[in-house]
Design a protein around this motif. Structure first.
Motif, PDB file in Angstrom:
ATOM      1  N   MET A   1       0.847  -1.192   0.000  1.00  0.00           N
ATOM      2  CA  MET A   1       0.000   0.000   0.000  1.00  0.00           C
ATOM      3  C   MET A   1       0.883   1.244   0.000  1.00  0.00           C
ATOM      4  O   MET A   1       1.922   1.281   0.645  1.00  0.00           O
ATOM      5  CB  MET A   1      -0.902  -0.009   1.253  1.00  0.00           C
TER       6      MET A   1
ATOM      7  N   LEU B   1      -1.785   5.473   3.663  1.00  0.00           N
ATOM      8  CA  LEU B   1      -1.724   5.139   5.083  1.00  0.00           C
ATOM      9  C   LEU B   1      -1.742   6.382   5.968  1.00  0.00           C
ATOM     10  O   LEU B   1      -2.192   6.325   7.118  1.00  0.00           O
ATOM     11  CB  LEU B   1      -0.453   4.330   5.377  1.00  0.00           C
TER      12      LEU B   1
ATOM     13  N   VAL C   1       4.656   0.565   0.814  1.00  0.00           N
ATOM     14  CA  VAL C   1       4.936  -0.060   2.105  1.00  0.00           C
ATOM     15  C   VAL C   1       4.542  -1.530   2.039  1.00  0.00           C
ATOM     16  O   VAL C   1       3.446  -1.879   1.603  1.00  0.00           O
ATOM     17  CB  VAL C   1       4.155   0.659   3.234  1.00  0.00           C
TER      18      VAL C   1
ATOM     19  N   ASN D   1       4.777  -3.820   4.818  1.00  0.00           N
ATOM     20  CA  ASN D   1       4.091  -4.225   6.053  1.00  0.00           C
ATOM     21  C   ASN D   1       4.265  -3.126   7.093  1.00  0.00           C
ATOM     22  O   ASN D   1       5.096  -2.227   6.921  1.00  0.00           O
ATOM     23  CB  ASN D   1       4.600  -5.579   6.584  1.00  0.00           C
ATOM     24  N   ILE D   2       3.465  -3.205   8.177  1.00  0.00           N
ATOM     25  CA  ILE D   2       3.545  -2.194   9.229  1.00  0.00           C
ATOM     26  C   ILE D   2       3.805  -2.879  10.568  1.00  0.00           C
ATOM     27  O   ILE D   2       3.348  -4.002  10.800  1.00  0.00           O
ATOM     28  CB  ILE D   2       2.256  -1.347   9.303  1.00  0.00           C
TER      29      ILE D   2
ATOM     30  N   SER E   1       9.393  -2.298   5.378  1.00  0.00           N
ATOM     31  CA  SER E   1       8.463  -2.069   6.500  1.00  0.00           C
ATOM     32  C   SER E   1       8.263  -0.587   6.794  1.00  0.00           C
ATOM     33  O   SER E   1       9.143   0.245   6.546  1.00  0.00           O
ATOM     34  CB  SER E   1       9.003  -2.725   7.776  1.00  0.00           C
TER      35      SER E   1
ATOM     36  N   ILE F   1      -3.013   4.323  11.111  1.00  0.00           N
ATOM     37  CA  ILE F   1      -2.306   3.579  10.059  1.00  0.00           C
ATOM     38  C   ILE F   1      -2.753   2.119  10.041  1.00  0.00           C
ATOM     39  O   ILE F   1      -2.963   1.525   8.982  1.00  0.00           O
ATOM     40  CB  ILE F   1      -0.776   3.706  10.253  1.00  0.00           C
ATOM     41  N   ALA F   2      -2.915   1.531  11.248  1.00  0.00           N
ATOM     42  CA  ALA F   2      -3.359   0.138  11.336  1.00  0.00           C
ATOM     43  C   ALA F   2      -4.740  -0.032  10.718  1.00  0.00           C
ATOM     44  O   ALA F   2      -5.010  -0.994   9.997  1.00  0.00           O
ATOM     45  CB  ALA F   2      -3.362  -0.315  12.791  1.00  0.00           C
TER      46      ALA F   2
ATOM     47  N   TRP G   1      -4.436   0.279   6.936  1.00  0.00           N
ATOM     48  CA  TRP G   1      -3.734  -0.888   6.355  1.00  0.00           C
ATOM     49  C   TRP G   1      -4.698  -2.054   6.126  1.00  0.00           C
ATOM     50  O   TRP G   1      -4.603  -2.771   5.129  1.00  0.00           O
ATOM     51  CB  TRP G   1      -2.605  -1.296   7.289  1.00  0.00           C
TER      52      TRP G   1
ATOM     53  N   ILE H   1      -2.622  -2.906  15.685  1.00  0.00           N
ATOM     54  CA  ILE H   1      -2.391  -3.719  14.480  1.00  0.00           C
ATOM     55  C   ILE H   1      -3.103  -5.062  14.608  1.00  0.00           C
ATOM     56  O   ILE H   1      -3.841  -5.477  13.701  1.00  0.00           O
ATOM     57  CB  ILE H   1      -0.878  -3.891  14.228  1.00  0.00           C
TER      58      ILE H   1
END
Length: 492
Positions: free
Chosen positions: A1, A6, A23, A25-26, A37, A93-94, A97, A159
């Protein structure tokens, strides 16, 4: 993404680097950083994620999000995003995502000192019985429809929380019910989630190792209701002095439930037994498989919430008669020796009082109450003497024992509890550090017609000692003892 997607809802102070990077992963845990990341540095209770930014950069992080200005030089291969508040940015952000899953569910949050687990769990069971897809996030277990997943916190990190909500949406869930702890509200773990409704159970002393005082603890709970939108509902226990406080600044639609006074959802209690209670809700009589006034409040909260979610009152009353207690919440076991044992999670003074009052109301002095209770280590020490005092005043015999001592010495915790007793009470109270031996002793002391309460751990199947979890289950221990017992063999 893309990073820009985000960051859409984040309050950005400055960006250094490429804003349109992809991105992969977060994470807010530097140990989970991989190539590509996005790492969000959040200041926690024991550690500060800002201290691990260097480690994240060494692990080829793509984006660093932070709120403390701390850089003298920037690496060109990393995008740096300074935000006003990292904890809030993490939640935003979570949510982004995982495709903002709370917006695709009717999400209800349950908060309060006691009753959160029971109310959230029974709501989940009710809506599954009604045939709806429903998820649950609770202290005991997380559910996506009927699939169970283990849990580690009352309210998960943003998350993991949003990942579960996404699973629920993908599995066809229409509803989701979750416990919302004061820690989670304060740490912004539920920030930005869209709630259909909020439920307040009660407020009594707990978590003063984290919150400075009861006022702060109350105001943190209140902040959850302050954040509900106009489209949501807020339902509170009007018999609790803080029930009205929760609604003061909320723009949500306001409702109340009550046993003692007036409320939109009103209950009366008729008969109390160890296998259930005869009650009335909004003028309709029913028998439920729960014991204690506190459980009538829990059932009222479930009923009121479900009605506000559009369900038919008569069908809900039928389902209430079918519901059974949640694991470790006033679980009743019958001994072949003629006494009753109850396992309950009560780990606050008020919860212990509620459970013991419920037992006394049913027992009506036809037998003795023997209470086995301890307090957790590395937690609010001020409630320890209160717990001991409540146990002694409402029981015939008390055995103080170990709970989850964590990194404290069990005897030190018991000493803190004993400090709440006068000389006479101390002489009649037993202290047995080994919890297994304490439960065995209670069973040896019990006569036919007596009730043993084993309080504090409830559903937990472990004891945490010096950072290690050892298998230990109160209900299991009682069943082992009962397996070797026959009527009239005790005290002979």
């Amino acid at each position: 993404m893309r990073l820009s997607q985000l960051l859409e809802k984040c309050k950005i102070v400055a960006i250094h680097g490429e804003e349109n990077v992809e991105v992969e992963n977060i994470t807010s845990d530097s140990r989970q950083v991989q190539k590509g990341s996005l790492f969000i540095a959040v200041e926690g209770i024991n550690t500060d994620g800002h201290d691990y930014i260097g480690k994240a950069i060494e692990q080829d992080v793509q984006v660093v999000v932070y709120d403390k200005p701390m850089f003298e030089e920037y690496f060109s291969r990393v995008t740096y995003v300074q935000v006003e508040n990292s904890a809030i940015a993490l939640a935003q952000i979570a949510s982004a995502w995982f495709g903002n899953p709370s917006e695709h569910l009717k999400l209800v949050g349950v908060t309060g000192t006691n009753g959160k687990t029971t109310v959230a769990t029974l709501l989940h069971r009710t809506f599954r019985t009604l045939g709806y897809g429903a998820g649950l996030l609770s202290t005991v277990a997380n559910y996506v429809n009927d699939d169970s997943f283990p849990t580690t916190h009352t309210t998960l990190d943003p998350i993991t929380l949003n990942a579960f909500l996404r699973k629920m949406v993908d599995a066809g869930c229409q509803y989701a019910f979750m416990e919302v702890s004061s820690h989670a509200i304060h740490q912004k773990r539920v920030y930005g989630l869209r709630f259909e409704g909020g439920v307040f159970t009660n407020l009594t002393q707990d978590h003063l190792d984290y919150h400075k005082n009861m006022l702060e603890y109350r105001n943190v709970k209140k902040a959850f209701f302050d954040s509900l939108p106009e489209s949501a509902f807020a339902i509170t226990n009007s018999d609790d002095k803080n029930g009205a406080v929760m609604l003061q600044n909320s723009v949500a639609r306001k409702y109340t439930y009550s046993v003692k006074g007036m409320g939109d959802f009103k209950a009366r209690i008729f008969e109390k037994h160890f296998d259930g209670t005869e009650i009335e809700i909004n003028g309709k009589e029913l028998i439920v498989q729960f014991v204690g006034v506190f459980n009538v409040y829990n059932l009222l909260a479930v009923y009121g919430t479900a009605v506000l979610l559009g369900q038919q009152p008569d069908e809900l009353l039928r389902i209430l008669t079918l519901l059974k207690p949640v694991a470790g919440r006033f679980q009743t076991l019958r001994s072949p020796a003629g006494f009753t044992a109850i396992v309950d999670y009560a780990h606050t003074p008020d919860a212990l009082t509620n459970v013991l009052n419920a037992i006394n109301e049913v027992l009506e002095q036809r037998g003795d109450i023997i209470t086995v209770v301890g307090c957790g280590g590395n937690r609010d020490k001020t409630k320890r003497p209160l717990m001991a005092r409540e146990a002694v005043e409402l029981s015939n015999k008390v055995i103080l024992t170990s709970d989850n001592p964590r990194f404290e010495e069990p005897q030190d915790i018991i000493d803190d509890m004993v400090a709440g007793l006068d000389d006479e009470q101390r002489r009649t109270t037993l202290s047995i550090v080994d919890r297994r031996e304490a439960i065995k002793t209670a069973c040896a002391l019990a006569k036919p017609g007596d009730v043993i309460l084993v309080a504090g751990k409830g559903h937990e199947d472990y004891q945490e000692i010096k950072g290690v979890k050892h298998h230990f289950d109160d209900k299991e221990e009682l069943e082992k003892i009962f397996h070797g017992l026959l009527p009239n063999t005790l005290n002979s």
